[in-house]
Design a protein around this motif. Structure first.
Motif, PDB file in Angstrom:
ATOM      1  N   ALA A 181      41.173  42.610  62.532  1.00 14.96           N
ATOM      2  CA  ALA A 181      40.350  41.815  63.451  1.00 14.96           C
ATOM      3  C   ALA A 181      40.992  41.626  64.829  1.00 14.96           C
ATOM      4  O   ALA A 181      40.304  41.771  65.854  1.00 14.96           O
ATOM      5  N   PRO A 182      42.296  41.345  64.928  1.00 20.68           N
ATOM      6  CA  PRO A 182      42.880  41.149  66.272  1.00 20.68           C
ATOM      7  C   PRO A 182      42.867  42.410  67.128  1.00 20.68           C
ATOM      8  O   PRO A 182      42.998  42.326  68.357  1.00 20.68           O
ATOM      9  N   THR A 198      34.121  33.260  58.687  1.00 21.12           N
ATOM     10  CA  THR A 198      34.878  34.287  59.406  1.00 21.12           C
ATOM     11  C   THR A 198      34.033  34.897  60.516  1.00 21.12           C
ATOM     12  O   THR A 198      34.501  35.092  61.647  1.00 21.12           O
ATOM     13  N   THR A 207      32.872  34.305  54.207  1.00 14.74           N
ATOM     14  CA  THR A 207      32.545  35.395  55.126  1.00 14.74           C
ATOM     15  C   THR A 207      31.747  34.868  56.308  1.00 14.74           C
ATOM     16  O   THR A 207      31.981  35.278  57.461  1.00 14.74           O
ATOM     17  N   ASP A 212      33.421  32.313  63.386  1.00 15.42           N
ATOM     18  CA  ASP A 212      34.621  32.145  64.210  1.00 15.42           C
ATOM     19  C   ASP A 212      34.789  33.321  65.171  1.00 15.42           C
ATOM     20  O   ASP A 212      35.154  33.143  66.336  1.00 15.42           O
ATOM     21  N   ALA A 213      34.525  34.531  64.673  1.00 24.31           N
ATOM     22  CA  ALA A 213      34.667  35.716  65.527  1.00 24.31           C
ATOM     23  C   ALA A 213      33.674  35.685  66.675  1.00 24.31           C
ATOM     24  O   ALA A 213      34.016  35.996  67.827  1.00 24.31           O
ATOM     25  N   LEU A 253      39.489  39.530  52.748  1.00 26.66           N
ATOM     26  CA  LEU A 253      39.165  38.804  53.985  1.00 26.66           C
ATOM     27  C   LEU A 253      40.433  38.425  54.747  1.00 26.66           C
ATOM     28  O   LEU A 253      40.508  38.560  55.969  1.00 26.66           O
ATOM     29  N   THR A 254      41.430  37.963  54.024  1.00 26.89           N
ATOM     30  CA  THR A 254      42.702  37.595  54.659  1.00 26.89           C
ATOM     31  C   THR A 254      43.376  38.815  55.271  1.00 26.89           C
ATOM     32  O   THR A 254      43.872  38.777  56.409  1.00 26.89           O
ATOM     33  N   ALA A 256      41.582  39.870  58.446  1.00 28.56           N
ATOM     34  CA  ALA A 256      41.865  38.956  59.560  1.00 28.56           C
ATOM     35  C   ALA A 256      43.239  39.203  60.153  1.00 28.56           C
ATOM     36  O   ALA A 256      43.444  39.050  61.367  1.00 28.56           O
ATOM     37  N   GLU A 257      44.186  39.608  59.335  1.00 26.72           N
ATOM     38  CA  GLU A 257      45.555  39.832  59.817  1.00 26.72           C
ATOM     39  C   GLU A 257      45.753  41.246  60.357  1.00 26.72           C
ATOM     40  O   GLU A 257      46.416  41.434  61.384  1.00 26.72           O
TER      41      GLU A 257
END
Length: 462
Positions: free
Chosen positions: A67-68, A22, A19, A25-26, A59-60, A63-64
């Motif tokens: 998050a975008p 993640t 986490t 990176d964000a 989490l995956t 992110a998919e």
């Protein structure tokens, strides 16, 4: 215990590290990613999973799937609304808030109340308030204004010999709430409190300003039967105009009224020696609203509400149950806001104040003000734009120089929002945009990028 849950517990340090990666990176990508990414049509909701898949899978999926599509609202060119970010210390405090998971309302488990009270003392000092004001954390400016006006409602009852908290708002009869340029949350609060949106009476403002005309307010109070409520502004949303708080307070020599000041972000002017005069007289208020997830740069949701009449506050919000803490002379927090459940949101504020102190937060405020001035100057130099008000603090209110229709202004905003996000408004009948500088990351380089993005967008939408 569910097998997947037990596995996650055993792997908790590893999952927290994932986490952390993640999150890092964000945050690292904030400067490069679109401020408001194109999202397309809303996604259809997925069904609730029937079987456990664990934190790593979640989490995956996040992110998919999500998050975008999220905006870079924590970043330096998100200038919409009045949105701060989260300083490193505030972020650490917020994470630890979740880790310790305190419901910090009751003296029966009282440790959580102590850091909140310490933080309230620091904030009171930061904004130039005295010990006569007590404070509590709430979720945001709307809840802070609602709480302050609920105390004002009880004060009206005290003057009239009734108790709205016991007998209902109808016991007051007609109520007048006077203000020059109130935030929309004031009408919402009056609706919630049973006083009604129609109780809000607009008082004339000074020519070309959003600040109330003290002489007009004097006349309106003279025409008001019985006690009233005055809502003053320490920083309006469109142009960051400030009412003359001392002049308003002086009217109490002739009129009976409760003075509530909405200082959601304007209170932070007190940190800057050059601008502290704007908030002069804030301490004369009977109740004060300050939003912390704006210029203090702590995560949503966080605000504070101050009042001189904690006794009336407790009369409104007291909650009698054996499992709750005492009322007494120093009421538990459960007796001071609408919330029984009250996360330790003070911890993020405590961390950022403890880490950076008065000087560090003064630097953020003064840098944002300098950025707002530079942004306003850049737009003034471009014949395609027109400022609608002087840059008094940290907001730039502007529009198109030619044919500023709502459709053209919206097209400009949408064309630029990959690089800079600003929000729409209407000022003096003119469709406009407003850029609010309150993020701790924003620099002059961001000002130049934002101004250039608008120049490019205006050419493309001409």
């Amino acid at each position: 215990m569910d097998r997947t849950l037990a596995t996650d517990l055993a792997r908790l340090p590893e999952l927290l590290e994932a986490t952390h990666r993640t999150a890092a990176d964000a945050l690292e990508a904030l400067d490069a990613r679109p401020v408001v990414p194109p999202t397309g049509p809303p996604r259809a909701p997925e069904p609730l999973p029937e079987h456990a898949s664990g934190t790593e899978s979640a989490l995956t999926a996040f992110a998919e799937r999500w998050a975008p599509r999220l905006s870079a609202s924590a970043g330096p060119r998100y200038l919409g609304f009045v949105t701060g970010g989260a300083t490193p210390a505030a972020l650490a405090g917020d994470w630890l808030t979740a880790v310790h998971d305190q419901n910090s309302n009751s003296a029966l488990d009282g440790a959580g109340q102590d850091p909140e009270r310490e933080t309230i003392g620091w904030l009171r000092d930061l904004f130039g308030l005295t010990d006569a004001h007590t404070g509590t954390f709430v979720s945001g400016a709307i809840m802070s204004n609602t709480t302050g006006l609920a105390i004002a409602r009880e004060w009206l009852g005290e003057r009239l010999g009734v108790s709205p908290s016991e007998d209902g708002a109808a016991a007051l009869g007609p109520v007048r709430v006077l203000s020059g340029a109130p935030h929309s949350s004031i009408a919402k609060a009056l609706s919630v409190l049973g006083l009604g949106r129609s109780s809000l009476v607009a008082v004339p403002t000074l020519p070309g300003r959003e600040a109330v005309d003290p002489a007009a307010l004097d006349r309106a109070l003279a025409d008001t039967p019985g006690p009233a409520v005055v809502v003053a502004n320490a920083g309006t949303v469109n142009t960051v105009d400030f009412d003359d708080l001392r002049a308003i307070a002086a009217l109490r020599e002739r009129h009976a009224f409760w003075l509530h000041t909405d200082a959601a972000f304007g209170a932070f002017a007190a940190l800057s020696p050059e601008h502290a005069h704007l908030a002069d007289g804030l301490d004369a208020s009977d109740s004060v609203c300050v939003d912390l997830h704006k210029w203090l740069n702590v995560p949503y949701d966080s605000a504070v509400q101050f009042t001189r009449r904690q006794d009336l506050q407790a009369r409104v919000f007291q909650n009698a149950a054996a499992y709750l803490g005492p009322l007494g002379e120093r009421p538990d927090l459960v007796h001071l806001t609408p919330e029984n459940s009250h996360r330790l949101r003070a911890l993020a504020a405590w961390f950022t104040l403890r880490a950076y102190g008065r000087a560090g937060h003064r630097e953020i405020v003064e840098r944002d003000i300098a950025c707002a001035r530079a942004f306003g100057a850049a737009l003034e130099q471009d014949p395609a734009f027109r400022l609608l008000a002087p840059v008094r603090l940290n907001v730039v209110c502007f529009t198109l120089a030619e044919d500023p229709t709502a459709a053209r202004v919206a097209a400009l905003r949408e064309a630029a929002q990959g690089e800079v996000f600003v929000t729409p408004t209407v000022y003096a009948g003119t469709p406009a945009l407003r850029a609010a500088f309150s993020n701790w990351r924003t620099t002059q380089a961001d000002v130049r990028r934002a101004a250039q993005a608008l120049r490019t967008a205006v050419k493309g939408t001409a």
